[in-house]
Write a protein that holds these residues in place. Structure first.
Motif, PDB file in Angstrom:
ATOM      1  N   UNK A  21       0.738  -1.256  -0.054  1.00 27.05           N
ATOM      2  CA  UNK A  21       0.020  -0.017   0.110  1.00 27.05           C
ATOM      3  C   UNK A  21       1.080   1.034  -0.088  1.00 27.05           C
ATOM      4  N   UNK A  22       1.911   1.323  -0.758  1.00 25.95           N
ATOM      5  CA  UNK A  22       2.580   2.456  -0.888  1.00 25.95           C
ATOM      6  C   UNK A  22       2.623   3.140  -2.303  1.00 25.95           C
ATOM      7  N   UNK A  23       3.072   4.454  -2.153  1.00 24.10           N
ATOM      8  CA  UNK A  23       3.018   5.170  -3.301  1.00 24.10           C
ATOM      9  C   UNK A  23       3.400   4.555  -4.649  1.00 24.10           C
ATOM     10  N   UNK A  24       4.735   4.287  -4.671  1.00 23.85           N
ATOM     11  CA  UNK A  24       5.275   3.508  -5.620  1.00 23.85           C
ATOM     12  C   UNK A  24       5.619   2.013  -5.107  1.00 23.85           C
ATOM     13  N   UNK A  25       5.071   1.231  -6.018  1.00 25.16           N
ATOM     14  CA  UNK A  25       5.223  -0.346  -5.615  1.00 25.16           C
ATOM     15  C   UNK A  25       6.645  -0.764  -6.296  1.00 25.16           C
ATOM     16  N   UNK A  26       7.565  -1.488  -5.440  1.00 21.79           N
ATOM     17  CA  UNK A  26       8.596  -2.250  -6.070  1.00 21.79           C
ATOM     18  C   UNK A  26       8.382  -3.546  -5.929  1.00 21.79           C
ATOM     19  N   UNK A  27       8.577  -4.203  -7.163  1.00 22.19           N
ATOM     20  CA  UNK A  27       8.600  -5.696  -7.203  1.00 22.19           C
ATOM     21  C   UNK A  27       9.872  -6.325  -7.638  1.00 22.19           C
ATOM     22  N   UNK A  28      10.402  -7.501  -7.067  1.00 24.08           N
ATOM     23  CA  UNK A  28      11.566  -8.075  -7.294  1.00 24.08           C
ATOM     24  C   UNK A  28      11.529  -9.311  -8.046  1.00 24.08           C
ATOM     25  N   UNK A  29      12.123  -9.254  -9.226  1.00 20.49           N
ATOM     26  CA  UNK A  29      12.091 -10.372 -10.068  1.00 20.49           C
ATOM     27  C   UNK A  29      13.379 -11.198 -10.561  1.00 20.49           C
ATOM     28  N   UNK A  30      13.416 -12.326 -11.030  1.00 22.42           N
ATOM     29  CA  UNK A  30      14.735 -12.874 -11.597  1.00 22.42           C
ATOM     30  C   UNK A  30      14.810 -12.019 -13.125  1.00 22.42           C
ATOM     31  N   UNK A  31      16.157 -12.219 -13.637  1.00 27.98           N
ATOM     32  CA  UNK A  31      16.313 -11.843 -14.826  1.00 27.98           C
ATOM     33  C   UNK A  31      15.520 -12.601 -15.776  1.00 27.98           C
ATOM     34  N   UNK A  32      15.215 -11.996 -17.028  1.00 27.26           N
ATOM     35  CA  UNK A  32      14.369 -12.689 -18.155  1.00 27.26           C
ATOM     36  C   UNK A  32      13.081 -13.137 -17.558  1.00 27.26           C
ATOM     37  N   UNK A  33      12.389 -12.576 -16.640  1.00 28.80           N
ATOM     38  CA  UNK A  33      11.272 -12.948 -16.222  1.00 28.80           C
ATOM     39  C   UNK A  33      10.046 -12.763 -17.189  1.00 28.80           C
ATOM     40  N   UNK A  34       8.972 -13.333 -17.103  1.00 24.54           N
ATOM     41  CA  UNK A  34       7.534 -13.085 -17.575  1.00 24.54           C
ATOM     42  C   UNK A  34       6.820 -12.837 -16.299  1.00 24.54           C
ATOM     43  N   UNK A  35       6.609 -11.365 -16.422  1.00 29.05           N
ATOM     44  CA  UNK A  35       5.562 -10.651 -15.342  1.00 29.05           C
ATOM     45  C   UNK A  35       4.270 -10.396 -16.075  1.00 29.05           C
ATOM     46  N   UNK A  74      -8.296 -13.354 -15.811  1.00 26.02           N
ATOM     47  CA  UNK A  74      -9.293 -13.937 -14.520  1.00 26.02           C
ATOM     48  C   UNK A  74      -9.659 -15.341 -15.221  1.00 26.02           C
ATOM     49  N   UNK A  75      -9.401 -15.579 -16.306  1.00 26.97           N
ATOM     50  CA  UNK A  75      -9.824 -17.170 -16.708  1.00 26.97           C
ATOM     51  C   UNK A  75      -8.621 -17.963 -16.609  1.00 26.97           C
ATOM     52  N   UNK A  76      -8.958 -19.219 -16.117  1.00 27.33           N
ATOM     53  CA  UNK A  76      -7.757 -20.135 -15.929  1.00 27.33           C
ATOM     54  C   UNK A  76      -6.963 -20.670 -17.154  1.00 27.33           C
ATOM     55  N   UNK A  77      -7.769 -20.584 -18.531  1.00 28.85           N
ATOM     56  CA  UNK A  77      -7.019 -20.655 -19.581  1.00 28.85           C
ATOM     57  C   UNK A  77      -6.061 -19.636 -19.964  1.00 28.85           C
ATOM     58  N   UNK A  78      -6.370 -18.560 -19.820  1.00 29.59           N
ATOM     59  CA  UNK A  78      -5.701 -17.518 -20.223  1.00 29.59           C
ATOM     60  C   UNK A  78      -4.118 -17.582 -19.177  1.00 29.59           C
ATOM     61  N   UNK A  79      -4.256 -17.928 -17.865  1.00 28.58           N
ATOM     62  CA  UNK A  79      -3.230 -17.977 -16.992  1.00 28.58           C
ATOM     63  C   UNK A  79      -2.481 -19.194 -17.574  1.00 28.58           C
ATOM     64  N   UNK A  80      -2.867 -20.360 -18.049  1.00 25.26           N
ATOM     65  CA  UNK A  80      -2.351 -21.608 -18.407  1.00 25.26           C
ATOM     66  C   UNK A  80      -1.371 -21.101 -19.731  1.00 25.26           C
ATOM     67  N   UNK A  81      -2.097 -20.213 -20.467  1.00 21.85           N
ATOM     68  CA  UNK A  81      -1.291 -19.951 -21.912  1.00 21.85           C
ATOM     69  C   UNK A  81      -0.109 -19.121 -21.426  1.00 21.85           C
ATOM     70  N   UNK A  82      -0.091 -18.128 -20.243  1.00 20.13           N
ATOM     71  CA  UNK A  82       0.989 -17.443 -20.022  1.00 20.13           C
ATOM     72  C   UNK A  82       1.905 -18.295 -19.287  1.00 20.13           C
ATOM     73  N   UNK A  83       1.460 -19.284 -18.658  1.00 19.26           N
ATOM     74  CA  UNK A  83       2.651 -20.034 -17.971  1.00 19.26           C
ATOM     75  C   UNK A  83       3.252 -21.056 -18.963  1.00 19.26           C
ATOM     76  N   UNK A  84       2.441 -21.522 -19.986  1.00 23.17           N
ATOM     77  CA  UNK A  84       3.150 -22.335 -20.996  1.00 23.17           C
ATOM     78  C   UNK A  84       3.951 -21.425 -21.767  1.00 23.17           C
ATOM     79  N   UNK A  85       3.640 -20.378 -22.170  1.00 28.58           N
ATOM     80  CA  UNK A  85       4.877 -19.504 -22.727  1.00 28.58           C
ATOM     81  C   UNK A  85       6.024 -19.078 -21.894  1.00 28.58           C
ATOM     82  N   UNK A  86       5.781 -19.200 -20.449  1.00 30.11           N
ATOM     83  CA  UNK A  86       6.940 -18.990 -19.619  1.00 30.11           C
ATOM     84  C   UNK A  86       7.721 -20.237 -19.618  1.00 30.11           C
ATOM     85  N   UNK A  87       7.136 -21.537 -19.599  1.00 29.97           N
ATOM     86  CA  UNK A  87       7.791 -22.664 -19.457  1.00 29.97           C
ATOM     87  C   UNK A  87       8.720 -22.863 -20.693  1.00 29.97           C
ATOM     88  N   UNK A  88       8.067 -22.744 -21.781  1.00 30.34           N
ATOM     89  CA  UNK A  88       8.557 -22.963 -23.161  1.00 30.34           C
ATOM     90  C   UNK A  88       9.830 -22.175 -23.253  1.00 30.34           C
TER      91      UNK A  88
END
Length: 186
Positions: A6-20, A96-110
C-alpha cells in the motif's frame, strides 16, 4: 508468497528474463500503470491495446467484428516475445480465466522464464469508471464475469493462493501504485 502493498510506488523484485503478468479486471488501471513502469533492465511490454491501436485505422469494421483477431494476435506476440526476446517481458492481460493463465505459464515454461503474477485490484465501480474514461467499455456480461472471477481470485490471493505455474503473486492497489511500478531485477 502473497504480498499486499500500500505504498505510493510499488517495487517488485523478479529474476532476470522473467515473464511478469500484470493482471486485473478490465478498467482496473493496468495500461495506465504500465505508462509509469520503471525497470532496471530493458523491458518488452505487451498489451492487446498495442495491436488494437495499430489495426484500428486499417479496419473498416466496428471493433466487435475483429476483437477476436486482436486477442489472438496478442497471444501470438506473447509466445514470440517469450521465446525470442531477451530481457524482462511484462504482459498486460486480465487473466481472470484459468485458460489465459495456463497460456501465459506455457509461454514462460517453453521459454525458460520464471513467472510472476501481479494483480492490480480495483472495485467494479472503479474499473467501470476507468473503462468510460478510456472510451472502451467491455460488454456488460463479459465485464460481470471478469468482476465475479476477479473477486474470487482476490479472496484466494489474500488466503495465500498462487496461481499454478507462477512463482509469486503480488497484490497491488490503485492507491499503492499511484506513483508507479518499479521492477527490480536480481
Amino acid at each position: 508468497m502473497t504480498a499486499v502493498l500500500n505504498t505510493q510506488t510499488t517495487a517488485v523484485r523478479v529474476q532476470p528474463r522473467s515473464l511478469v503478468v500484470l493482471a486485473g479486471i478490465p478498467g482496473a488501471g493496468k495500461t495506465t500503470l504500465l505508462t509509469r513502469l520503471d525497470a532496471e533492465e530493458p523491458v518488452t511490454v505487451l498489451d492487446s491495446d498495442q495491436v488494437r491501436m495499430w489495426l484500428e485505422p486499417r479496419m473498416p469494421l466496428p471493433y466487435k467484428y475483429w476483437r477476436v483477431f486482436v486477442h489472438l494476435t496478442h497471444r501470438l506476440r506473447v509466445f514470440w516475445a517469450a521465446l525470442f526476446r531477451t530481457g524482462l517481458l511484462v504482459v498486460h492481460e486480465p487473466s481472470t480465466r484459468p485458460g489465459t493463465r495456463f497460456m501465459l505459464v506455457l509461454a514462460g515454461l517453453l521459454s525458460g522464464r520464471s513467472r510472476h503474477f501481479l494483480w492490480l485490484d480495483a472495485s467494479a465501480a472503479q474499473a467501470l469508471d476507468g473503462q468510460i474514461a478510456r472510451r472502451r467499455v467491455v460488454r456488460t456480461h463479459a465485464f460481470e464475469r471478469h468482476v465475479r472471477r476477479g473477486m474470487e481470485m482476490r479472496a484466494r490471493f489474500e488466503a495465500g493462493w498462487v496461481p499454478a505455474g507462477f512463482g509469486s503473486v503480488t497484490l497491488l492497489t490503485r492507491a499503492g501504485t499511484s506513483g508507479g511500478l518499479r521492477i527490480i531485477v536480481s
